[in-house]
Design an enzyme around this catalytic site. Structure first.
Site, PDB file in Angstrom:
ATOM      1  N   GLY A 308       1.558  -1.770  -2.086  1.00 55.81           N
ATOM      2  CA  GLY A 308       0.269  -2.323  -1.702  1.00 55.81           C
ATOM      3  C   GLY A 308      -0.278  -3.209  -2.794  1.00 55.81           C
ATOM      4  O   GLY A 308       0.422  -3.571  -3.743  1.00 55.81           O
ATOM      5  N   HIS A 309      -1.559  -3.547  -2.668  1.00 61.24           N
ATOM      6  CA  HIS A 309      -2.210  -4.453  -3.614  1.00 61.24           C
ATOM      7  C   HIS A 309      -3.126  -3.723  -4.576  1.00 61.24           C
ATOM      8  O   HIS A 309      -3.961  -4.343  -5.227  1.00 61.24           O
ATOM      9  CB  HIS A 309      -2.990  -5.528  -2.855  1.00 61.24           C
ATOM     10  CG  HIS A 309      -2.120  -6.451  -2.054  1.00 61.24           C
ATOM     11  ND1 HIS A 309      -2.624  -7.492  -1.305  1.00 61.24           N
ATOM     12  CD2 HIS A 309      -0.777  -6.491  -1.879  1.00 61.24           C
ATOM     13  CE1 HIS A 309      -1.631  -8.126  -0.700  1.00 61.24           C
ATOM     14  NE2 HIS A 309      -0.500  -7.531  -1.032  1.00 61.24           N
ATOM     15  N   GLY A 310      -3.017  -2.389  -4.647  1.00 63.24           N
ATOM     16  CA  GLY A 310      -3.797  -1.635  -5.608  1.00 63.24           C
ATOM     17  C   GLY A 310      -5.146  -1.209  -5.066  1.00 63.24           C
ATOM     18  O   GLY A 310      -5.381  -1.174  -3.860  1.00 63.24           O
TER      19      GLY A 310
END
Length: 461
Positions: A308-310
C-alpha cells in the site's frame, strides 16, 4: 532572541509529548465536527483523478505475500471474541425476511430486516454464517429506537453488475448513516467484488474516462460506533469510510485488496473526532489509513500495513479548500514493502493546518519513502503550480522511535512550502538504513526543527 523563543517552543512541544501522559494540547477544533456540513455525495473528489502514478508502482519484491493474513483471522478471534446476543436484545435474522444467501439478490430482505431491527429496542440484526448474501447498493438509515448491533457471521458480497448502480449513488455500496450506539461485528466477510470496477478504472485503462466507484462500507454521522472483528476485501474503491462521526472504535479488522487495485484505501477518516483504530492488518493498492480534513483526536495503534501507500494525513487543501487535521497519534505500526511509511501530503493553494501529530514506535521494512512531508502534492493529469501564496500549514509534528530499512537512498523527505514552511518538527531516536545496510540521506526544503537522541540519517534541517 527570536531563535531562543523558537527553541523554547519546540522544547515545550517535546516535553508535552513525552511527559504529559502522551496527550497533546487541546486544539481549537474541539467542536468542529458538530457543525459539519450536510451529507455530500462528492466528498472524495481527489480519489477519482487520473494520474500516471508510476512512482507509486510496487516492485515485484513488494508483494502481499510478505504478510500472511489468513492465520491472523483466528488469532483475532482468540484475542477479541464476539459475544452472542444478549437476553435483553431482540434478534432479527435476515433469513426470516426472505434472505437466502445462495447467490440471489437479498437486498430487499436486508432492507426489511433493518427496518424491523432499527425500530426495536435494543436489537441485533443477524447475518447467518456459511452463507453468501448478494447485495445491491443499500443504505441503513437511522435514527434507531435504541442501541443496535449488526452481527455479520456470513459473507456480504457486492453485485458484480455495475449497472445496478445506475440511477443510484455510485460512490457507495453499504452505508450506515445517522445511527447512535451502533456496533458492526461478527467474524464475517464483506466482499466488494471490485475486480470489474478496477478493470474499468482510468488508472488501469487510461483510454477510459474517469468515473466514480463505490466505497464498500461507509459510516456517516454516527456517534458511539464500534466496528470490529471483520474482514473487508476487494472493495470497488475505498474499503471503509468514517465521515462526520464522533467516538469511534475500529479494531481487529483485516482489510485486503491486490496491490494493483486503484484507490482502494483501507480505512478513510474525514470530519471525525475521538476515534481509535486498533489491532488492524491492512494491505491494499492505496493508503492503509488516510485522514483528511476535519479529523481530530484520532489514535492508531498496533497497525500492520503492506502493501500500500502507508499511513497518510491528507491529501489536504485540494481545490484551494481549507482543511484542518489535529491531535493525531500513530503509536505502534509495522510497514512492509509500502511506497510510503508515514506521510503528510498537502496541495499548494489550500489553507488550514495539520498540527499536533505524533508518529512513534514504528518498524519499517523495505519502505520506499519512510518519512514524508510533501506540501507540493499533485494528483492531477494537469501540472500543478509549483508555488502559490497559500498552503496548508504543517507544524508540531514528532517522529519518535522509528527504525527499519528504506528501499531508496532518501529516507527522510521534508518538502515544505516557501511561503508556509513546516515548523516545530522533532526527530527523536530514528534509525533508517538501506535494505542491505547502505547509507541513507534526507531531503529538506523550507523546514525548521530539532533532533534528539540518535537520528540517522542525519537531519537535513
Amino acid at each position: 532572541m527570536g531563535l531562543e523563543r523558537h527553541l523554547v517552543s519546540i522544547f515545550f512541544l517535546w516535553f508535552c509529548y513525552n511527559s504529559c501522559d502522551g496527550r497533546i494540547l487541546e486544539d481549537p477544533l474541539s467542536n468542529w465536527v458538530d457543525d459539519a456540513l450536510p451529507y455530500d455525495d462528492g466528498p472524495y473528489t481527489t480519489y477519482f483523478s487520473a494520474i500516471d502514478d508510476e512512482e507509486h508502482e510496487l516492485r515485484p519484491d513488494q508483494l502481499m505475500s510478505v504478510i500472511d493474513f489468513e492465520p491472523a483471522i483466528s488469532e483475532f478471534k482468540r484475542l477479541d471474541d464476539v459475544g452472542s446476543p444478549q437476553s435483553s436484545e431482540r434478534v432479527v435474522n435476515v433469513d426470516d425476511f426472505g434472505a437466502k444467501g445462495d447467490g440471489a439478490d437479498d437486498t430487499k430482505a436486508f432492507e426489511a430486516a433493518w427496518e424491523e431491527a432499527c425500530s426495536s429496542a435494543p436489537s441485533v440484526l443477524m447475518v447467518s454464517e456459511n452463507k453468501n448474501y448478494h447485495l445491491k447498493p443499500i443504505i441503513f438509515s437511522g435514527p434507531c429506537r435504541s442501541s443496535i448491533r449488526v452481527m455479520i457471521s456470513g459473507t456480504l458480497e457486492a453485485s458484480s453488475d455495475r449497472s445496478d448502480w445506475n440511477g443510484q449513488d455510485q460512490k457507495h455500496w453499504l452505508v450506515f448513516r445517522e445511527i447512535d450506539n451502533l456496533r458492526v461485528e461478527g467474524h464475517g466477510t464483506i466482499n466488494g467484488n471490485g475486480k470489474i470496477w478496477w478493470e474499468n478504472s482510468c488508472k488501469i485503462n487510461k483510454t477510459l474516462p474517469c468515473e466514480d466507484a463505490p466505497t464498500a462500507l461507509s459510516f456517516y454521522s454516527c456517534r458511539h460506533l464500534v466496528l470490529k472483528n471483520l474482514r473487508i476485501k476487494d472493495s470497488q474503491q475505498m474499503h471503509v469510510s468514517i465521515e462526520a462521526c464522533v467516538n469511534v472504535v475500529a479494531s481487529h479488522l483485516i482489510v485486503t485488496a491486490p496491490e494493483t487495485s486503484p484507490n482502494t484505501d483501507g480505512i478513510h477518516v474525514a470530519s471525525t473526532r475521538d476515534m481509535q483504530i486498533m489491532n488492524c492488518m491492512i494491505g491494499t493498492g492505496d493508503d492503509c489509513i488516510s485522514l483528511v480534513g476535519g479529523s481530530q483526536n484520532v489514535t492508531a495503534t498496533n497497525i500492520t500495513c503492506g502493501p500500500g501507500h502507508g499511513i497518510s494525513i491528507g491529501s489536504l487543501g485540494n481545490g484551494k479548500s481549507e482543511d484542518h487535521v489535529a491531535m493525531v497519534t500513530v503509536n505502534g505500526a509495522k510497514f512492509f514493502g509500502t511506497t510510503n511509511g508515514v506521510r503528510i501530503k498537502t496541495w499548494q493553494g489550500g489553507s488550514g493546518n495539520a498540527s499536533n501529530i505524533k508518529f512513534q514506535n514504528i518498524d519499517m521494512r523495505n519502505v520506499t519513502r519512510p518519512i514524508v512531508i510533501d506540501q507540493y502534492y499533485c494528483d492531477s493529469m494537469k501540472p500543478c503550480p509549483s508555488e502559490q501564496q497559500s498552503a496548508v500549514e504543517v507544524s508540531n509534528v514528532v517522529y519518535k522511535s522509528i527504525t527499519g530499512t528504506s528501499a531508496s537512498e532518501v529516507a527522510l523527505t521534508f518538502h515544505c512550502s516557501k511561503n508556509f514552511p513546516c515548523h516545530d518538527i522533532v526527530l527523536q531516536d530514528i534509525n533508517l538504513v538501506g535494505n542491505g545496510g547502505e547509507p541513507t540521506t534526507g531531503s529538506c526544503k523550507n523546514i525548521e526543527g530539532i533532533s534528539a537522541g540518535t537520528v540517522y540519517p542525519h537531519p537535513c534541517f
